[in-house]
Design an enzyme around this catalytic site. Sequence first.
Site, short mmCIF file in Angstrom:
data_model
loop_
_atom_site.label_atom_id
_atom_site.label_comp_id
_atom_site.label_asym_id
_atom_site.label_seq_id
_atom_site.Cartn_x
_atom_site.Cartn_y
_atom_site.Cartn_z
N GLU A 89 0.80 -1.23 0.00
CA GLU A 89 0.00 0.00 0.00
C GLU A 89 0.83 1.27 0.00
OE1 GLU A 89 -1.12 -2.64 1.37
OE2 GLU A 89 -3.22 -2.77 0.81
N HIS A 158 -10.54 -4.94 10.47
CA HIS A 158 -11.11 -4.71 9.14
C HIS A 158 -12.41 -3.94 9.18
CE1 HIS A 158 -8.16 -7.81 8.27
NE2 HIS A 158 -8.26 -7.46 7.00
#
Lengths: 359, 422
Positions: A89, A158
């Site tokens: 990322e 998450h």
Amino acid sequence: MASLRCFLRSGRNAVSVVLRREFHKTSPASVQVTVRDALNQAMDEELERDERVFLLGEEVAQYDGAYKVSRGLWKKYGDKRIIDTPITEMGFTGIAVGAAMAGLRPICEFMTFNFSMQAIDQVINSAAKTYYMSAGRQSVPIVFRGPNGASAGVAAQHSQCFAAWYGHCPGLKVVSPWNAEDARGLLKAAIRDDNPVVFLENELMYGVAFEMSEEAQSKDFTIPIGKAKVERQGTHVSLVTHSRYVSHCLDAAVVLAKDGIECEVVNLRTIRPLDIETIEASVMKTNHLVTVEGGWPQFGVGAEICAKIMEGPAFNYLDAPATRVTGVDIPMPYAKILEDNSVPQIKDIIFSVKKTLNV
Amino acid sequence: MQNMLTLISNVFRGTATKNVLLIRLSEHVDLTSPPASATPRQPPKPPPGAMAVVSARSYADFTQQASFDIKKCDIHRLESGPPVVAELTRDQGLQYYRTMNTMRRMELKADQLYKQKIIRGFCHLYDGQEACAVGIEAGINLSDHLITAYRAHGYTYTRGVPVKEIMAELTGRKGGVAKGKGGSMHMYAEHFYGGNGIVGAQVPLGAGIALACQYQGNNQVCVTLYGDGAANQGQIFESYNMAALWKLPCIFICENNKYGMGTSVERASASTDYYKRGDFIPGIRVDGMDLLCVREATKFAADHCRAGKGPILMELQTYRYHGHSMSDPGVSYRTREEIQEVRSKSDPISTLKDRMLNNNMASVEEFKEIDVEIRKEIEEAAQFATSDPEPPLEDLCDHIFYNEPPIEVRGIHPWSKLKSVS
């Protein structure tokens, strides 16, 4: 982590079936479009319209998108415009920002915004602040998009909502669509915007279908960033909310209407810049304010709305202190009963409205 | 006869002559604040020629071009490296000398101003490393792209920003290249992306700029610089991976000045062979104190990228005379003797000057003249930087968004409603 990603990649949206709204008669030219398809079409049209636009992220190309949002795009546009990245990322976000600085218009997808934390330095320090630091010499036309907030059973790492985190930073625009029309119009506006835009989607909304007017289907349909929308007119209380909780608020409003309480539901659409005028106008009409969000309470979107209301003319119109309905101030648990009780439910909104109205 | 030779020499030298004493200052130094320029910046031009000649030496006396042996570069995953001989013309040499010396004097002036507290905050000086910036620029075109970290004043200059705009940015005035809003670490120019404060973050940005070059098919490359301290950053390895995977035209350059702030390379890196750290990316280790070596290596690297072979990595072995920043005296982690030794044996400016003098490419007087001109230029730039007004408070909130109608910005308290224009 790897097994979790396998789960996410399975593309299952079993949960969204529960949320599917009842179908109703659509007017002649409008169609039923899911949020997923609205996002897909918006990207397709913008890719076609401007050859500088491209999409990069994990699994966006050959996998058709972890949540199938980019389905069909790689087949149509190929490797140059739809780029699969490694699971890095910080690296690929920096690459996207650099590409934006050098004249392209990237759409940088985060599989979920939880993973954007690894890249947050690039979003804030490289993208958001650059136009200011360079005194207007270097702009960064980029869109960061992906699902935000709680899903179903994906547990603490998450499920975080990043609206408040990104909403805090000058130099960014932060957008949170609710329905298919929001998704389409706001994504097109975000891609056409010459500034960094954080586009917070919601995984549980992807499979939900909404009516889309003919006007909204046009290729140049955009929704202005920074304008909220009153989804339901009301007189007794202003329910100010964003993303999935707009649905919850509308459902709560139906139930409350049976008790003679008419709720005005304000869909924020944009977190930053916040459309405080629309909220103030609503509060000045209803005299009561309840904010509803999925994120944590401390320093959240609702907190900011309350603070802003106090600083403006609407404060004098409040007949009761404003109420914030938020997620519980804990990391998201896994067990269904615990998870269900960690985020606002319709009954919580109804309860809060009645308490605020003192009925 | 003398006049005729002088005439011929002026004709042949064109605008690159340094053989002048008097210069028309108003053409060279603009003392008014420049408007935002829409035209791409040009490299720093020397003052116009054709004024009174001081030196008695004329065209026929100097060697116009010479070859120099340069250090052979260690290579990694390459069949061959850059050439071991470099050509230098008299004009090039004088230009390089002027540029490096201007950079040197600019940094020393910044040191002075910082100690007078006219420059605040961070100030990371580049003196000692001039051969890197000038050598790299000599190996690429202005149409190529460059991004570096916070030790950026030298690159800001080679990428076309005039000294006075750099100094005015350091002193936080409205005539600064970022109108006083960026400071030492945030200066930008055409195809120059700063000036970046977060260690290592500029490397993925540089790979992204290279992606844009590839995407647009413009045959340009991106030079992406970082230091020995940054070389261990994870995001750099992420960038190596994607650059190699997608064959991005990115020249990764590690400026190894032996110390990451106060930590020597031996204490920071398990492997100090920075040119090999790209693993699957070919690498070259270059003598960063020799401008010609840097130039040849950069040309080699740029050719590699433009040929579509993908990224390449260069390690420039260089040295900084100052500490990490102005708040670091730079002698707690290294000895004064070490600094002095590098200064006397490997100074990039002296190296070039000696080469040219030993090969009869220029005279001592010519160099002295250039020094005098540079001193004057720096003085005037410093004068501008200390006298130009600070940016007006009305501009405080400007430049939040690009291409937007004016917006309201919340001030310190609710009654303070500020305006921001694009």
